[in-house]
Design a protein around this motif. Structure first.
Motif, short mmCIF file in Angstrom:
data_model
loop_
_atom_site.label_atom_id
_atom_site.label_comp_id
_atom_site.label_asym_id
_atom_site.label_seq_id
_atom_site.Cartn_x
_atom_site.Cartn_y
_atom_site.Cartn_z
N LEU A 26 0.83 -1.21 0.00
CA LEU A 26 0.00 0.00 0.00
C LEU A 26 0.86 1.25 0.00
O LEU A 26 0.54 2.25 -0.65
CB LEU A 26 -0.94 -0.01 1.22
N ASP A 27 1.95 1.21 0.75
CA ASP A 27 2.90 2.32 0.77
C ASP A 27 3.71 2.29 -0.52
O ASP A 27 4.42 1.33 -0.79
CB ASP A 27 3.83 2.19 1.98
N LYS A 28 3.59 3.34 -1.31
CA LYS A 28 4.26 3.37 -2.61
C LYS A 28 5.69 3.89 -2.54
O LYS A 28 6.38 3.93 -3.55
CB LYS A 28 3.44 4.22 -3.60
N LEU A 31 11.17 4.47 -4.91
CA LEU A 31 12.63 4.42 -4.76
C LEU A 31 13.24 3.37 -5.68
O LEU A 31 14.28 3.60 -6.32
CB LEU A 31 12.99 4.11 -3.30
N ALA A 32 12.59 2.19 -5.76
CA ALA A 32 13.11 1.11 -6.62
C ALA A 32 13.15 1.56 -8.09
O ALA A 32 14.12 1.29 -8.81
CB ALA A 32 12.27 -0.15 -6.47
N LEU A 33 12.11 2.27 -8.52
CA LEU A 33 12.08 2.78 -9.89
C LEU A 33 13.24 3.75 -10.15
O LEU A 33 13.87 3.71 -11.21
CB LEU A 33 10.74 3.47 -10.16
N ALA A 60 8.45 9.58 -11.01
CA ALA A 60 7.95 10.94 -10.77
C ALA A 60 6.43 10.96 -10.71
O ALA A 60 5.83 11.62 -9.84
CB ALA A 60 8.45 11.87 -11.87
N GLU A 61 5.78 10.24 -11.61
CA GLU A 61 4.31 10.22 -11.63
C GLU A 61 3.75 9.56 -10.38
O GLU A 61 2.79 10.06 -9.78
CB GLU A 61 3.84 9.47 -12.88
N LEU A 62 4.37 8.46 -9.97
CA LEU A 62 3.89 7.76 -8.77
C LEU A 62 4.13 8.61 -7.53
O LEU A 62 3.28 8.66 -6.62
CB LEU A 62 4.61 6.41 -8.65
N ALA A 63 5.26 9.29 -7.47
CA ALA A 63 5.55 10.18 -6.32
C ALA A 63 4.55 11.32 -6.27
O ALA A 63 4.07 11.70 -5.19
CB ALA A 63 6.98 10.72 -6.44
N HIS A 64 4.21 11.87 -7.44
CA HIS A 64 3.23 12.96 -7.48
C HIS A 64 1.87 12.48 -6.98
O HIS A 64 1.23 13.15 -6.16
CB HIS A 64 3.11 13.48 -8.92
N ASP A 65 1.44 11.31 -7.46
CA ASP A 65 0.13 10.77 -7.06
C ASP A 65 0.10 10.41 -5.58
O ASP A 65 -0.97 10.43 -4.95
CB ASP A 65 -0.20 9.53 -7.90
N SER A 66 1.27 10.09 -5.02
CA SER A 66 1.33 9.69 -3.61
C SER A 66 1.62 10.85 -2.67
O SER A 66 1.69 10.66 -1.46
CB SER A 66 2.44 8.62 -3.43
N GLY A 67 1.83 12.04 -3.23
CA GLY A 67 2.15 13.18 -2.39
C GLY A 67 3.56 13.16 -1.83
O GLY A 67 3.85 13.81 -0.83
#
Length: 398
Positions: A131-133, A138-140, A164-171
């Motif tokens: 659940l925690d992205k 980090l792996a990406l 970057a996209e996943l970090a943006h969506d996850s805040g």
């Protein structure tokens, strides 16, 4: 027949192409010396590492050192693996991913980029159900980083973009900043200056959002370095100067020899573009006087040598080219060896010396053996210029 010494070229043909012997090969390169019997031979000016010589005692010492280092590597590898097993057994999914990334970090720091990538990819696959992205983000980024080191630029771009996209969506503001910066770096390597600048500016805007950016001084200064670099590439020279001035304000308060060397190196390239060559040479010297890794030093020294050559300082350029060779050898990095020989080939070409083809050939051999596609492409372009210059038009086109 007994012999007192052999060339690396001869010795290399003796060693089986085994992965376990790679460290021995690099150690032998560091042990070998130019053949004193050919010091005054005109061909010695174009001698690459293959023509260096080693004695039996040097080979025996290199074998012992490499064996000890290999034992240490295996012990360290298994020591890093144990936490992976324990975290998995305890049901700590995030901890397992973190340990796999730490294992990859160990491999990457050892210069084993492809092995590191395997570890990061396992970490990524293990992170997908979480659940925690954060671990996935980090792996990406880690996969992207080693892809960039290997010259797999498109792969680096796609992984930085996903991160970057996943970090943006996850805040995850910091994760997004780092991924956007990496994305910009990959675009720079492709020569896509405008797109790289846009990514750097996006990252800088996020730094400004993070409590005024006071917690992210390192990231801010690195972005200033990068923005100065792309401004230089786009011949926006006054703007580049402003970015580097901003970066230097931070580096005086936040000491980092490596980042300061990068800044001074970029400033030198800027001054060359401004035809302010004396200032450029001063900045190169300041960068080279800092405590930085041997490979980085070799890369800066080759640019310094080429700058000296443009000002007609032929003997100094050759001296710095040879100094870069010694540091590249000390780095035990095939990449920096290849990049250095590419640079020495360019120095020979600028002198109208077709004997420099041996340097380009060696750079190509390394790039192809170690699968560095970007280095191979850049060397081919430079080699073509030499062949065209010496009348080999068809060969240059090929």
């Amino acid at each position: 027949m007994s012999r007192s010494e052999v060339t690396l070229e001869e010795l290399s043909s003796l060693l089986p192409d085994l992965e376990e012997l790679e460290l021995l090969r690099l150690t032998l390169v560091g042990s070998a010396v130019p053949d004193p019997g050919k010091e005054w031979d005109s061909s010695s000016a174009y001698a690459t590492i293959d023509k260096r010589i080693v004695t039996l005692s040097q080979v025996e010492r290199a074998v012992n050192e490499s064996e000890e280092a290999l034992h240490h590597y295996v012990s360290s590898l298994y020591r890093a693996l144990r936490p992976v097993v324990h975290s998995f057994w305890s049901g700590d999914g995030a901890g397992t991913v973190r340990c796999l990334i730490e294992l990859g970090d160990f491999l990457e720091q050892s210069g084993l980029y492809r092995k590191a990538r395997h570890s990061y990819e396992v970490a990524f696959n293990r992170s997908l159900p979480l659940l925690d992205k954060g671990p996935q983000i980090l792996a990406l980024r880690r996969i992207a980083r080693v892809a960039l080191s290997l010259g797999d630029l498109q792969d680096a771009l796609s992984h930085y973009q996903r991160s970057a996209e996943l970090a943006h969506d996850s805040g995850d503001l910091h994760g997004e900043i780092v991924a956007l910066t990496g994305l910009g770096n990959a675009l720079v390597w492709q020569g896509r200056w405008t797109e790289a600048e846009r990514r750097y500016r996006e990252a800088l805007a996020l730094v400004d959002q993070a409590n005024g950016g006071e917690r992210l001084l390192l990231e801010r200064a690195q972005l200033y370095n990068n923005l100065g670099n792309v401004a230089t590439r786009q011949m926006q020279l006054e703007e580049a100067d402003r970015w580097f001035s901003k970066a230097l304000e931070i580096w005086t308060a936040l000491p980092s020899s490596f980042d300061l060397a990068v800044c001074r190196h970029n400033q030198a390239l800027l001054r060359d573009a401004q035809d302010r060559h004396e200032e450029a040479l001063a900045f190169y010297r300041q960068a080279l006087d800092l405590s930085i890794p041997s490979g980085t030093w070799a890369g800066i020294a080759i640019d310094f040598a080429e700058s000296l050559l443009r000002d007609g300082h032929v003997l100094q350029a050759e001296e710095w080219g040879r100094a870069a060779e010694e540091r590249a050898i000390a780095a035990r990095s095939p990449y920096y060896l290849g990049r250095m020989y590419q640079g020495r080939g360019n120095i020979a070409r600028a002198q109208g010396d077709d004997g420099g083809f041996t340097f380009f050939e060696k750079a190509l051999q390394i790039a192809r053996e170690k699968e560095y596609p970007l280095l191979e492409a850049e060397t081919l372009v430079d080699y073509a210029l030499l062949r065209n210059q010496t009348g080999g038009v068809e060969e240059a086109q090929a």
